[in-house]
Design a protein around this motif. Structure first.
Motif, PDB file in Angstrom:
ATOM      1  N   ILE A 159       0.859  -1.181   0.000  1.00  0.00           N
ATOM      2  CA  ILE A 159       0.000   0.000   0.000  1.00  0.00           C
ATOM      3  C   ILE A 159       0.897   1.233   0.000  1.00  0.00           C
ATOM      4  CG2 ILE A 159      -1.759   1.277   1.275  1.00  0.00           C
ATOM      5  CD1 ILE A 159      -2.641  -1.397   2.480  1.00  0.00           C
ATOM      6  N   VAL A 160       0.555   2.197  -0.838  1.00  0.00           N
ATOM      7  CA  VAL A 160       1.368   3.401  -0.955  1.00  0.00           C
ATOM      8  C   VAL A 160       0.523   4.634  -0.667  1.00  0.00           C
ATOM      9  CG1 VAL A 160       3.030   2.419  -2.579  1.00  0.00           C
ATOM     10  CG2 VAL A 160       0.950   3.513  -3.452  1.00  0.00           C
ATOM     11  N   LEU A 161       1.217   5.733  -0.388  1.00  0.00           N
ATOM     12  CA  LEU A 161       0.555   7.020  -0.193  1.00  0.00           C
ATOM     13  C   LEU A 161       1.174   8.046  -1.128  1.00  0.00           C
ATOM     14  CD1 LEU A 161       2.582   9.081   1.579  1.00  0.00           C
ATOM     15  CD2 LEU A 161       1.956   7.520   3.412  1.00  0.00           C
ATOM     16  N   LEU A 162       0.488   9.173  -1.264  1.00  0.00           N
ATOM     17  CA  LEU A 162       0.965  10.278  -2.087  1.00  0.00           C
ATOM     18  C   LEU A 162       1.413  11.401  -1.175  1.00  0.00           C
ATOM     19  CD1 LEU A 162       1.209  11.397  -5.018  1.00  0.00           C
ATOM     20  CD2 LEU A 162      -1.084  12.364  -4.701  1.00  0.00           C
ATOM     21  N   ASN A 163       2.673  11.822  -1.337  1.00  0.00           N
ATOM     22  CA  ASN A 163       3.241  12.872  -0.492  1.00  0.00           C
ATOM     23  C   ASN A 163       3.993  13.863  -1.365  1.00  0.00           C
ATOM     24  OD1 ASN A 163       4.224  14.332   1.729  1.00  0.00           O
ATOM     25  ND2 ASN A 163       6.026  13.041   1.904  1.00  0.00           N
ATOM     26  N   ALA A 164       3.556  15.116  -1.353  1.00  0.00           N
ATOM     27  CA  ALA A 164       4.200  16.180  -2.129  1.00  0.00           C
ATOM     28  C   ALA A 164       4.333  15.800  -3.603  1.00  0.00           C
ATOM     29  CB  ALA A 164       5.565  16.516  -1.532  1.00  0.00           C
ATOM     30  N   GLY A 165       3.340  15.113  -4.131  1.00  0.00           N
ATOM     31  CA  GLY A 165       3.325  14.754  -5.542  1.00  0.00           C
ATOM     32  C   GLY A 165       4.039  13.468  -5.886  1.00  0.00           C
ATOM     33  N   TYR A 166       4.614  12.794  -4.884  1.00  0.00           N
ATOM     34  CA  TYR A 166       5.374  11.571  -5.127  1.00  0.00           C
ATOM     35  C   TYR A 166       4.791  10.385  -4.348  1.00  0.00           C
ATOM     36  CZ  TYR A 166       9.001  14.597  -7.121  1.00  0.00           C
ATOM     37  OH  TYR A 166       9.684  15.505  -7.887  1.00  0.00           O
ATOM     38  N   LYS A 217      -1.431   7.251   5.448  1.00  0.00           N
ATOM     39  CA  LYS A 217      -2.518   7.396   4.486  1.00  0.00           C
ATOM     40  C   LYS A 217      -2.405   6.346   3.386  1.00  0.00           C
ATOM     41  CE  LYS A 217      -3.305  12.312   5.307  1.00  0.00           C
ATOM     42  NZ  LYS A 217      -3.266  13.677   4.732  1.00  0.00           N
ATOM     43  N   THR A 218      -3.480   6.179   2.645  1.00  0.00           N
ATOM     44  CA  THR A 218      -3.482   5.205   1.559  1.00  0.00           C
ATOM     45  C   THR A 218      -3.928   5.881   0.278  1.00  0.00           C
ATOM     46  OG1 THR A 218      -5.763   4.481   1.964  1.00  0.00           O
ATOM     47  CG2 THR A 218      -4.009   3.343   3.163  1.00  0.00           C
ATOM     48  N   TYR A 219      -3.175   5.640  -0.788  1.00  0.00           N
ATOM     49  CA  TYR A 219      -3.537   6.179  -2.101  1.00  0.00           C
ATOM     50  C   TYR A 219      -3.905   5.070  -3.067  1.00  0.00           C
ATOM     51  CZ  TYR A 219      -3.418   8.987  -6.342  1.00  0.00           C
ATOM     52  OH  TYR A 219      -3.772   9.620  -7.519  1.00  0.00           O
ATOM     53  N   ASP A 278      -4.908   2.827  -8.448  1.00  0.00           N
ATOM     54  CA  ASP A 278      -5.489   3.866  -7.589  1.00  0.00           C
ATOM     55  C   ASP A 278      -6.993   3.993  -7.785  1.00  0.00           C
ATOM     56  OD1 ASP A 278      -5.619   5.094 -10.040  1.00  0.00           O
ATOM     57  OD2 ASP A 278      -4.496   6.893  -9.474  1.00  0.00           O
ATOM     58  N   ASP A 279      -7.598   3.015  -8.432  1.00  0.00           N
ATOM     59  CA  ASP A 279      -9.045   3.004  -8.615  1.00  0.00           C
ATOM     60  C   ASP A 279      -9.704   2.805  -7.252  1.00  0.00           C
ATOM     61  OD1 ASP A 279     -11.695   2.564  -9.251  1.00  0.00           O
ATOM     62  OD2 ASP A 279     -11.288   1.059 -10.787  1.00  0.00           O
ATOM     63  N   SER A 280     -10.497   3.776  -6.825  1.00  0.00           N
ATOM     64  CA  SER A 280     -11.122   3.676  -5.500  1.00  0.00           C
ATOM     65  C   SER A 280     -12.137   2.549  -5.425  1.00  0.00           C
ATOM     66  CB  SER A 280     -11.800   5.009  -5.141  1.00  0.00           C
ATOM     67  OG  SER A 280     -12.839   5.308  -6.063  1.00  0.00           O
ATOM     68  N   MET A 281     -12.529   2.003  -6.570  1.00  0.00           N
ATOM     69  CA  MET A 281     -13.468   0.886  -6.607  1.00  0.00           C
ATOM     70  C   MET A 281     -12.763  -0.458  -6.749  1.00  0.00           C
ATOM     71  SD  MET A 281     -16.553   2.042  -6.276  1.00  0.00           S
ATOM     72  CE  MET A 281     -17.671   0.857  -7.026  1.00  0.00           C
ATOM     73  N   GLN A 319      -6.825   8.332  -0.358  1.00  0.00           N
ATOM     74  CA  GLN A 319      -6.567   9.751  -0.606  1.00  0.00           C
ATOM     75  C   GLN A 319      -7.255  10.255  -1.873  1.00  0.00           C
ATOM     76  OE1 GLN A 319      -2.154   9.173  -0.052  1.00  0.00           O
ATOM     77  NE2 GLN A 319      -2.283  11.322   0.556  1.00  0.00           N
ATOM     78  N   ILE A 320      -7.349   9.413  -2.885  1.00  0.00           N
ATOM     79  CA  ILE A 320      -7.845   9.870  -4.174  1.00  0.00           C
ATOM     80  C   ILE A 320      -9.311  10.306  -4.115  1.00  0.00           C
ATOM     81  CG2 ILE A 320      -8.557   7.615  -5.072  1.00  0.00           C
ATOM     82  CD1 ILE A 320      -7.233   8.552  -7.766  1.00  0.00           C
ATOM     83  N   THR A 321     -10.058   9.785  -3.155  1.00  0.00           N
ATOM     84  CA  THR A 321     -11.474  10.180  -3.012  1.00  0.00           C
ATOM     85  C   THR A 321     -11.725  11.036  -1.772  1.00  0.00           C
ATOM     86  OG1 THR A 321     -11.978   8.111  -1.875  1.00  0.00           O
ATOM     87  CG2 THR A 321     -12.331   8.163  -4.258  1.00  0.00           C
ATOM     88  N   GLY A 322     -10.716  11.201  -0.933  1.00  0.00           N
ATOM     89  CA  GLY A 322     -10.880  12.007   0.271  1.00  0.00           C
ATOM     90  C   GLY A 322     -11.049  13.483  -0.071  1.00  0.00           C
ATOM     91  N   THR A 323     -11.772  14.205   0.739  1.00  0.00           N
ATOM     92  CA  THR A 323     -11.992  15.628   0.472  1.00  0.00           C
ATOM     93  C   THR A 323     -10.844  16.499   0.964  1.00  0.00           C
ATOM     94  OG1 THR A 323     -13.235  15.803   2.552  1.00  0.00           O
ATOM     95  CG2 THR A 323     -14.509  15.408   0.546  1.00  0.00           C
ATOM     96  N   THR A 324      -9.979  15.959   1.818  1.00  0.00           N
ATOM     97  CA  THR A 324      -8.816  16.713   2.302  1.00  0.00           C
ATOM     98  C   THR A 324      -7.628  16.421   1.394  1.00  0.00           C
ATOM     99  OG1 THR A 324      -9.573  16.587   4.594  1.00  0.00           O
ATOM    100  CG2 THR A 324      -7.250  17.137   4.220  1.00  0.00           C
TER     101      THR A 324
END
Length: 206
Positions: free
Chosen positions: A45-52, A68-70, A106-109, A196-201
């Protein structure tokens, strides 16, 4: 005993979509920062941080910065110190690698198959069918530099637990093919909770 058996964790493997549509193998190409020192393995599982993209340290709480999870890492491409373009199952976390990019689901579905382990070891364990609908924690592990595969797994739930909203995974089905018997399932199908891809923050701009 069912065949095949699951002998060890292998990370998250995309198998379908939550809406029952087949998974077509789609991935997004995303950059890996040149100063990333932590290896990322197929199924992590990966996250997105500062565009990376970087490996997520998520276990039981996916709401804090480093947890977080992306999406899920499927492999990468980078240029090594000899100037050779390498396509690999895992990213070695080598700061000397350049032009590194990751293939991310990164498909949220997306729905992923994952092995169940206990909270204290990588030993495969099982849960009964009431695990469907339960939120699960993640157990981190060190991936294999031989196969390139992750050692991430889902932690089998404890009775009366599994409704915490911060837990990163939601079980949507069990896997009967690798069950120990009709009531003991060693693998489950999950989705990422609140990726993260569907989160509002969003992330802060830097």
């Amino acid at each position: 005993m069912a065949y095949p058996t699951v002998s060890a964790p292998y990370g998250l493997e995309p198998v379908s979509r939550v809406d029952f549509m087949p998974y077509a193998g789609a991935t997004r190409l995303m950059a890996i920062a040149s100063n990333v020192s932590t290896a990322i393995y197929h199924g992590d599982i990966v996250l997105l941080n500062a565009g990376y993209i970087q490996k997520s340290g998520v276990t039981s709480d996916a709401t804090t910065a480093g947890n977080k999870t992306y999406g899920v890492f499927m492999g990468c491409q980078y240029v090594n110190t000899q100037g050779q373009t390498v396509q690999a199952q895992y990213f070695p976390g080598n700061a000397s690698a350049t032009s590194a990019v990751a293939y991310i689901v990164d498909d949220s579905m997306a729905a992923f198959k994952v092995a169940l382990t206990s909270s204290g070891s990588n030993a495969i364990t099982s849960a009964n069918a009431t695990v469907v609908g339960v939120n699960l924690a993640v157990r981190q592990g060190t991936g294999s530099t031989v196969t390139g595969d992750s050692q991430v797994s889902a932690v089998a739930p404890t009775t009366a637990l599994g409704n915490a909203t911060a837990l990163p995974l939601r079980v949507i089905a069990v896997v009967p093919e690798t069950a120990l018997n009709t009531t003991a399932f060693t693998e489950v199908i999950v989705k990422l909770n609140n990726p993260q891809i569907t989160g509002t923050t969003g992330n802060d701009y830097v």
